[in-house]
Write a protein that holds these residues in place. Structure first.
Motif, short mmCIF file in Angstrom:
data_model
loop_
_atom_site.label_atom_id
_atom_site.label_comp_id
_atom_site.label_asym_id
_atom_site.label_seq_id
_atom_site.Cartn_x
_atom_site.Cartn_y
_atom_site.Cartn_z
N CYS A 29 0.99 -1.34 -0.04
CA CYS A 29 0.06 0.03 -0.16
C CYS A 29 0.75 1.31 0.11
O CYS A 29 1.86 0.98 0.61
N VAL A 30 0.51 2.34 -0.63
CA VAL A 30 1.17 3.65 -0.84
C VAL A 30 1.36 4.21 0.61
O VAL A 30 2.46 4.99 0.63
N THR A 31 0.44 3.87 1.50
CA THR A 31 0.62 4.25 2.99
C THR A 31 1.80 3.52 3.93
O THR A 31 1.97 3.70 4.70
N THR A 32 2.62 2.91 3.07
CA THR A 32 3.81 2.35 3.43
C THR A 32 3.93 0.99 4.15
O THR A 32 4.63 0.54 4.52
N HIS A 69 1.33 -6.24 -8.49
CA HIS A 69 2.48 -5.69 -8.75
C HIS A 69 2.66 -4.27 -8.56
O HIS A 69 3.62 -3.57 -8.75
N LEU A 70 1.43 -3.71 -8.18
CA LEU A 70 1.33 -2.30 -8.27
C LEU A 70 0.91 -1.82 -6.51
O LEU A 70 0.16 -2.66 -6.26
N TYR A 71 0.98 -0.56 -6.32
CA TYR A 71 0.52 -0.11 -5.14
C TYR A 71 -1.07 -0.67 -5.00
O TYR A 71 -1.62 -0.34 -6.10
N PHE A 72 -1.43 -0.61 -3.97
CA PHE A 72 -2.73 -1.38 -3.66
C PHE A 72 -4.08 -0.49 -4.11
O PHE A 72 -5.26 -0.98 -4.26
N TRP A 73 -3.78 0.92 -4.32
CA TRP A 73 -5.13 1.63 -4.83
C TRP A 73 -5.52 1.35 -6.14
O TRP A 73 -6.50 1.54 -6.65
N ASN A 100 -6.18 13.04 -7.80
CA ASN A 100 -5.76 13.55 -6.62
C ASN A 100 -4.55 13.59 -6.29
O ASN A 100 -4.31 13.48 -5.17
N GLY A 101 -3.56 13.50 -7.08
CA GLY A 101 -2.25 13.65 -6.92
C GLY A 101 -1.26 12.09 -6.77
O GLY A 101 -0.16 12.39 -6.74
N TYR A 102 -1.87 11.10 -6.83
CA TYR A 102 -1.04 9.95 -6.85
C TYR A 102 -0.64 9.63 -8.31
O TYR A 102 -1.15 10.06 -9.20
N HIS A 103 0.52 8.69 -8.27
CA HIS A 103 1.02 8.61 -9.46
C HIS A 103 0.03 7.82 -10.70
O HIS A 103 -0.75 7.16 -9.94
N TYR A 137 3.51 9.42 -5.97
CA TYR A 137 2.57 10.72 -6.35
C TYR A 137 3.25 11.12 -7.74
O TYR A 137 4.10 10.73 -8.28
N GLN A 138 2.25 11.83 -8.36
CA GLN A 138 2.59 12.58 -9.50
C GLN A 138 4.00 13.08 -9.48
O GLN A 138 4.23 13.77 -8.59
#
Ligand code: MTE
Ligand code: MO
Length: 202
Positions: free
Chosen positions: A79-82, A158-162, A185-188, A199-200
């Motif tokens: 997850c992107v939240t680490t 294989h990608l962040y969970f969002w 909203n700013g995520y990559h 993030y972007q």
């Protein structure tokens, strides 16, 4: 003069090679991250549609997806939240199986995954083909809990969970990339954890 022995300072634990940069091992926990109220969807009323740039737009019911060849993912999620979670086991069907039936046209290069709730996330077609993406309804051999996207969620480990849309209801093939909810909203746009694409601009 006391000289510290090598062992004293050298015993720092090796970093687990399964852990992408900037992530920690969450252990047995599985945090819930949802930007919207959790919907209650009875399996009998759930369906998934693959549409857009396809030759054969197709909808599968709960019973229909259970008649497809089953496919399992065993491995890690990030997850992107680490937090990262090791050795997960999900069961469902490969997105390849759905796309084989719907037959993307030659100009289809991206997909938009849409949840029953309206949540969207975009992915390159190449990230959901070749055995890299699933729709899943079991976690560790038990029904997927509703707060984690039950009855059926997408899984793109294989990608962040969002990128793994919970309560998946539609996969739309498109010619050009269309940023989804978090991507607007700013995520990559892509979200590769090994490249820390959080993030972007990352
Ligand atoms: N429909 C929907 N899917 C979603 C989300 C959401 O808010 N709604 N959150 C995403 C985010 S940001 C993450 S990190 C994961 C969290 O999944 P989990 O709650 O099962 O850990 O789901 C993703 N899929
Ligand atoms: Mo997230």
């Amino acid at each position: 003069m006391a000289t510290p022995t090598r062992g004293f300072f050298g015993r720092r634990r090796e970093r687990d090679p399964r852990l992408p940069p900037g992530q920690y091992d969450v252990g047995n926990d599985w945090p819930v991250l949802t930007a919207e109220p959790t919907p209650r969807i009875a399996p009998e009323t759930w369906s998934i549609t693959v549409d857009g740039r396809v030759e054969q737009p197709t909808t599968w019911s709960w019973d229909d997806v259970h008649r497809l060849p089953p496919s399992e993912y065993r491995g890690d999620i990030h997850c992107v939240t680490t937090w990262s979670k090791f050795d997960t086991r999900f069961t469902g069907v490969s997105v390849d199986t759905l796309l084989e039936a719907a037959r993307p046209t030659a100009d289809a290069h991206f997909v938009v995954a849409t949840s029953k709730t309206g949540y969207t996330t975009n992915l390159p077609l190449a990230d959901v083909t070749g055995g890299k993406a699933w729709i899943v309804w079991e976690f560790d051999g038990t029904p997927l809990p509703i707060e984690h996207g039950g009855p059926v969620r997408m899984l793109v480990p294989h990608l962040y969970f969002w990128k793994s849309a919970k309560w998946i209801s539609r996969i739309t093939l498109v010619t050009r990339d269309q940023p989804g909810f978090w991507e607007q909203n700013g995520y990559h746009d892509r979200g590769d954890p090994w490249r820390q694409q959080r993030y972007q601009g990352d």
